[in-house]
Design a protein around this motif. Structure first.
Motif, mmCIF file in Angstrom:
data_model
loop_
_atom_site.group_PDB
_atom_site.id
_atom_site.type_symbol
_atom_site.label_atom_id
_atom_site.label_comp_id
_atom_site.label_asym_id
_atom_site.label_seq_id
_atom_site.Cartn_x
_atom_site.Cartn_y
_atom_site.Cartn_z
ATOM 1 N N ASP A 56 21.019 34.922 -20.102
ATOM 2 C CA ASP A 56 20.083 34.444 -19.087
ATOM 3 C C ASP A 56 20.725 34.232 -17.720
ATOM 4 O OD1 ASP A 56 17.808 34.494 -20.621
ATOM 5 O OD2 ASP A 56 18.033 32.442 -21.355
ATOM 6 N N LEU A 57 22.022 34.417 -17.635
ATOM 7 C CA LEU A 57 22.687 34.219 -16.352
ATOM 8 C C LEU A 57 22.358 35.357 -15.394
ATOM 9 C CD1 LEU A 57 26.217 32.914 -17.352
ATOM 10 C CD2 LEU A 57 24.104 31.642 -16.946
ATOM 11 N N THR A 58 22.187 35.016 -14.128
ATOM 12 C CA THR A 58 21.863 36.004 -13.109
ATOM 13 C C THR A 58 22.885 35.927 -11.976
ATOM 14 O OG1 THR A 58 20.491 34.604 -11.680
ATOM 15 C CG2 THR A 58 19.422 35.554 -13.632
ATOM 16 N N ASP A 59 22.620 36.686 -10.939
ATOM 17 C CA ASP A 59 23.491 36.670 -9.765
ATOM 18 C C ASP A 59 23.625 35.283 -9.158
ATOM 19 O OD1 ASP A 59 23.940 39.392 -9.951
ATOM 20 O OD2 ASP A 59 22.328 39.921 -8.568
ATOM 21 N N ASN A 60 22.631 34.443 -9.353
ATOM 22 C CA ASN A 60 22.697 33.092 -8.794
ATOM 23 C C ASN A 60 23.913 32.325 -9.306
ATOM 24 O OD1 ASN A 60 20.370 33.378 -7.250
ATOM 25 N ND2 ASN A 60 19.038 32.689 -8.915
ATOM 26 N N SER A 61 24.296 32.571 -10.552
ATOM 27 C CA SER A 61 25.500 31.918 -11.093
ATOM 28 C C SER A 61 26.742 32.341 -10.321
ATOM 29 C CB SER A 61 25.663 32.262 -12.574
ATOM 30 O OG SER A 61 24.721 31.580 -13.364
ATOM 31 N N LEU A 62 26.847 33.627 -10.035
ATOM 32 C CA LEU A 62 28.021 34.118 -9.322
ATOM 33 C C LEU A 62 28.032 33.645 -7.873
ATOM 34 C CD1 LEU A 62 28.528 37.734 -10.708
ATOM 35 C CD2 LEU A 62 29.267 35.533 -11.616
ATOM 36 N N VAL A 63 26.874 33.523 -7.275
ATOM 37 C CA VAL A 63 26.793 32.989 -5.917
ATOM 38 C C VAL A 63 27.313 31.554 -5.884
ATOM 39 C CG1 VAL A 63 25.225 32.304 -4.062
ATOM 40 C CG2 VAL A 63 24.933 34.523 -5.191
ATOM 41 N N CYS A 64 26.950 30.762 -6.880
ATOM 42 C CA CYS A 64 27.437 29.378 -6.949
ATOM 43 C C CYS A 64 28.946 29.333 -7.147
ATOM 44 C CB CYS A 64 26.738 28.632 -8.085
ATOM 45 S SG CYS A 64 25.020 28.224 -7.741
ATOM 46 N N LEU A 65 29.471 30.187 -8.006
ATOM 47 C CA LEU A 65 30.922 30.239 -8.189
ATOM 48 C C LEU A 65 31.607 30.634 -6.889
ATOM 49 C CD1 LEU A 65 31.155 32.002 -11.684
ATOM 50 C CD2 LEU A 65 31.474 29.574 -11.191
ATOM 51 N N ALA A 66 31.035 31.607 -6.205
ATOM 52 C CA ALA A 66 31.613 32.053 -4.933
ATOM 53 C C ALA A 66 31.619 30.946 -3.896
ATOM 54 C CB ALA A 66 30.840 33.267 -4.416
ATOM 55 N N ASN A 67 30.595 30.132 -3.897
ATOM 56 C CA ASN A 67 30.458 29.084 -2.883
ATOM 57 C C ASN A 67 31.325 27.859 -3.143
ATOM 58 O OD1 ASN A 67 28.615 30.569 -1.419
ATOM 59 N ND2 ASN A 67 26.822 29.608 -2.356
ATOM 60 N N PHE A 68 31.549 27.545 -4.419
ATOM 61 C CA PHE A 68 32.184 26.267 -4.746
ATOM 62 C C PHE A 68 33.518 26.364 -5.469
ATOM 63 C CE2 PHE A 68 27.573 25.418 -4.593
ATOM 64 C CZ PHE A 68 27.555 24.467 -3.571
ATOM 65 N N CYS A 69 33.861 27.519 -6.014
ATOM 66 C CA CYS A 69 35.080 27.636 -6.840
ATOM 67 C C CYS A 69 36.124 28.470 -6.111
ATOM 68 C CB CYS A 69 34.741 28.246 -8.196
ATOM 69 S SG CYS A 69 33.523 27.299 -9.129
ATOM 70 N N LYS A 70 36.744 27.895 -5.124
ATOM 71 C CA LYS A 70 37.656 28.625 -4.260
ATOM 72 C C LYS A 70 39.046 28.811 -4.865
ATOM 73 C CE LYS A 70 34.589 29.142 -1.057
ATOM 74 N NZ LYS A 70 33.989 30.476 -0.822
ATOM 75 N N ARG A 71 39.271 28.240 -6.048
ATOM 76 C CA ARG A 71 40.551 28.427 -6.737
ATOM 77 C C ARG A 71 40.398 29.284 -7.994
ATOM 78 N NH1 ARG A 71 43.583 22.506 -6.432
ATOM 79 N NH2 ARG A 71 43.533 22.299 -4.151
ATOM 80 N N LEU A 72 39.258 29.892 -8.172
ATOM 81 C CA LEU A 72 38.999 30.649 -9.394
ATOM 82 C C LEU A 72 39.959 31.835 -9.500
ATOM 83 C CD1 LEU A 72 36.982 30.606 -11.799
ATOM 84 C CD2 LEU A 72 35.668 32.337 -10.552
ATOM 85 N N GLU A 73 40.642 31.913 -10.632
ATOM 86 C CA GLU A 73 41.617 32.980 -10.873
ATOM 87 C C GLU A 73 41.157 33.971 -11.928
ATOM 88 O OE1 GLU A 73 45.155 30.955 -12.002
ATOM 89 O OE2 GLU A 73 45.488 30.065 -10.024
ATOM 90 N N SER A 74 40.334 33.520 -12.869
ATOM 91 C CA SER A 74 39.935 34.373 -13.983
ATOM 92 C C SER A 74 38.463 34.148 -14.310
ATOM 93 C CB SER A 74 40.802 34.048 -15.216
ATOM 94 O OG SER A 74 40.378 34.796 -16.341
ATOM 95 N N LEU A 75 37.726 35.250 -14.439
ATOM 96 C CA LEU A 75 36.310 35.165 -14.781
ATOM 97 C C LEU A 75 35.958 36.248 -15.781
ATOM 98 C CD1 LEU A 75 33.473 33.918 -14.257
ATOM 99 C CD2 LEU A 75 33.145 35.720 -12.537
ATOM 100 N N ASN A 76 35.215 35.843 -16.818
ATOM 101 C CA ASN A 76 34.729 36.779 -17.831
ATOM 102 C C ASN A 76 33.219 36.640 -17.935
ATOM 103 O OD1 ASN A 76 33.927 38.044 -20.262
ATOM 104 N ND2 ASN A 76 35.893 37.629 -21.248
ATOM 105 N N VAL A 77 32.502 37.693 -17.526
ATOM 106 C CA VAL A 77 31.042 37.721 -17.636
ATOM 107 C C VAL A 77 30.607 38.914 -18.483
ATOM 108 C CG1 VAL A 77 30.518 36.414 -15.550
ATOM 109 C CG2 VAL A 77 30.886 38.896 -15.384
#
Length: 200
Positions: A56-77
């Motif tokens: 059920d995840l959409t692009d909105n999830s990735l937009v939120c990660l982009a906006n708030f998770c500036k230290r993100l190193e690893s993502l699995n979708v």
């Protein structure tokens, strides 16, 4: 984890403000609402996030990660089927400088997403795009050229790739240690052998 819901993620976001890693797999009750809560509540410290097969995840999830998770190193979708090029583009623009591991396998994306990754993620080391059937060699060539630290890439079941992608990896990806792809279709044995020679 199949019964984990947005409410669980919201609770985590409220009480685990220094969270660095989170993995939730095959949770069909998780939506953008839960991911947004994690991004807003834990974004300052979150480094690794796995949400594969959360349909059920959409692009909105990735937009939120982009906006708030500036230290993100690893993502699995992996197999988040409602994610599109737009979401990957926003993620790459927002988190690209820190992102080194990305799994977008079996997502319904095409070259636009891969081009955004190549352009915005110079420190990328691991990329999994298996079963992304719409991507072509042009985008993988740019990954090879723009991501000099690439160590692992999985191109399995990318049916539109041809020898151009393999030759580009052979010529430009000097740190490549592991590569998976499907011979046949448009990738020849000669290209395979050329890459293996380069890898030593």
């Amino acid at each position: 984890f199949a019964h984990v819901s947005d409410n669980v993620l919201i609770t985590i976001s409220q009480h685990c403000r220094k969270l660095e890693q989170l993995g939730v797999m095959c949770c069909r009750n998780i939506t953008d609402r839960g991911v947004e809560a994690i991004a807003r509540g834990c974004g300052e410290t979150l480094r690794s996030f796995t949400v594969h097969c959360c349909f059920d995840l959409t692009d909105n999830s990735l937009v939120c990660l982009a906006n708030f998770c500036k230290r993100l190193e690893s993502l699995n979708v992996h197999r988040c089927l409602r994610i599109t090029d737009f979401g990957i583009e926003r993620l790459a623009a927002g988190c690209g400088q820190t992102l080194h591991t990305l799994d977008v396998s079996a997502c319904r994306i095409n070259d636009s997403a891969i081009l955004a990754i190549a352009t915005n993620c110079p420190n990328l080391r691991v990329l999994d795009v298996r079963s992304c059937e719409q991507i072509t060699s042009a985008s993988i060539k740019l990954i090879a050229e723009k991501c000099p630290g690439l160590e692992q890439i999985d191109l399995s079941c990318c049916k539109r790739l041809d020898d151009e992608a393999i030759h580009a990896l052979a010529e430009h990806s000097k740190n490549l240690r592991q590569v998976e792809f499907s011979k046949g279709h448009k990738i020849t044995n000669a290209a395979h052998d050329h890459l293996m020679d380069k890898l030593g």
